[in-house]
Design an enzyme around this catalytic site. Structure first.
Site, PDB file in Angstrom:
ATOM      1  NE  ARG A 226      -2.187   0.744   3.978  1.00  0.00           N
ATOM      2  CZ  ARG A 226      -1.456   1.406   4.884  1.00  0.00           C
ATOM      3  NH1 ARG A 226      -0.965   2.585   4.605  1.00  0.00           N
ATOM      4  NH2 ARG A 226      -1.220   0.881   6.055  1.00  0.00           N
ATOM      5  CG  HIS A 230      -5.714   2.175   6.914  1.00  0.00           C
ATOM      6  ND1 HIS A 230      -5.811   0.845   6.567  1.00  0.00           N
ATOM      7  CD2 HIS A 230      -6.892   2.500   7.520  1.00  0.00           C
ATOM      8  CE1 HIS A 230      -7.001   0.383   6.961  1.00  0.00           C
ATOM      9  NE2 HIS A 230      -7.658   1.366   7.537  1.00  0.00           N
ATOM     10  CE1 TYR A 239       1.632   2.524   8.693  1.00  0.00           C
ATOM     11  CE2 TYR A 239       0.390   4.147   9.939  1.00  0.00           C
ATOM     12  CZ  TYR A 239       0.544   3.373   8.814  1.00  0.00           C
ATOM     13  OH  TYR A 239      -0.376   3.455   7.794  1.00  0.00           O
TER      14      TYR A 239
END
Ligand SMILES: Cc1ncc(C[n+]2csc(CCOP(=O)(O)OP(=O)(O)O)c2C)c(N)n1
Ligand SMILES: [Mg+2]
Length: 320
Positions: A226, A230, A239
């Site tokens: 990805r 998100h 992160y």
């Protein structure tokens, strides 16, 4: 299907995905889950379906599947607009179920559909797309076991995009491989390069053929990434590292396919995608609000007392 055709579909998915983010930033869409980087996994697999007899069960990040299946994209994106129960396209005619925001949610639906197809001997197969994170949901294990026991015509297509929001695959998938789990359920399992659209297409075609011919289910784990956040309210910089993002950006499935195509095919695909984006944007912005009353319709065949009470309270609040 040929690479040039798959490329055209992937590019439409990429450009609509970008447009959806822009529309969210402009306040036209409340939220959106970008699929940038996963075009090959979604388009390659969805393009292998036989829309006269198969059926697909997607999650919230599967715009590429909708594009490849020829779903009305204004109707599809209306789901993100939140104007109605699911999208405004026809799931039965398009063979694409309304997308599911419950992690792992579409997987048992696909298995239930496949059970029906087997009992009615329709010769069709189901496919469901889910994530690496979803693969650790109980629903997904139960679905794979049930499908294995009954040898159902279903393809479990896991898009392993490295992350379940901020949780990396290694903290989500015990044993390190979703495909390897298939053996425990007595079914076929294989990993594919999820950024190689032809490899994905071929693997899915094979799995769908096997399912339709009574050979039972398959787990396909497409290794991809990805590239974006998100969702439009996520900040991946919190992160994961820039180095990781850059390394995967270099494996971009669209740039990779473009390298194998004539320049004029690539340019023509870009023009086509721009046209589709204009039509979809105009269509979305022209959508009228649905009557608020519909919030209460179609929830149950026979509305419950609690629902009727809520409907009454809602009406009174409008009059007040
Ligand atoms: C049952 C359930 N639990 C939690 C959530 C919140 N949630 C939304 S997406 C997500 C991560 C899913 O990751 P993955 O399955 O890898 O799919 P991806 O988002 O990477 O495509 C979570 C935990 C949810 N929507 N449904
Ligand atoms: Mg994931």
């Amino acid at each position: 299907m040929e690479l040039s055709e798959l490329y055209r579909l992937m590019l439409v998915a990429r450009r609509i995905d970008e447009e959806a983010i822009a529309l969210q930033r402009q306040g036209a869409l409340p939220g959106y889950a970008p699929m940038k980087g996963q075009e090959a996994a979604q388009v390659g697999s969805a393009a292998a379906l036989d829309l006269t007899r198969d059926f697909a069960f997607p999650n919230y990040r599967d715009l590429g599947a909708a594009v490849a299946m020829g779903v009305d994209l204004v109707g599809y994106l209306a789901t993100h607009l939140g104007v109605w129960h699911g999208g405004l396209y026809d799931p039965r005619a398009s063979r694409l179920a309304p997308f599911n925001a419950v992690v792992g949610g579409p997987v048992p639906h696909a298995v239930g559909w496949a059970m029906g197809a087997k009992l009615d001997d329709t010769g069709g197969a189901a496919i469901t797309w889910f994530g690496d994170g979803a693969s650790s949901q109980g629903d997904v294990h139960e679905s794979m076991n049930f499908a294995g026991v009954y040898r159902l015509p279903v393809v479990f297509f896991c898009q392993n995009n490295g992350w379940a929001i901020s949780v990396p695959t290694e903290r989500q998938v015990a044993g390190g491989s979703v495909a390897a789990r298939a053996a425990g359920y007595g079914i076929e399992g294989r990993q594919v390069d999820g950024n190689d659209v032809m490899a994905v297409h071929e693997a899915t075609r094979e799995a769908l053929d096997r399912a339709r011919n009574g050979g039972g289910p398959t787990v396909i784990e497409a290794m991809t990434y990805r590239i974006g956040p998100h969702s439009t309210s996520d900040d991946p910089g919190r992160y994961r590292t820039l180095e990781e993002e850059q390394a995967w950006a270099e494996k971009d499935p669209i740039a990779r396919a473009a390298r194998e195509l004539p320049a004029e095919t690539v340019a023509e695909a870009e023009e086509h995608a721009a046209r589709v984006v204009r039509e979809v944007r105009d269509g979305l912005l022209a959508l009228e609000q649905r009557p608020g009353e519909e919030l209460f319709s179609f929830v149950y065949r026979e509305p419950t007392k609690a629902l009727l009470d809520q409907q009454r309270a809602w009406k009174e609040s409008l009059d007040a």
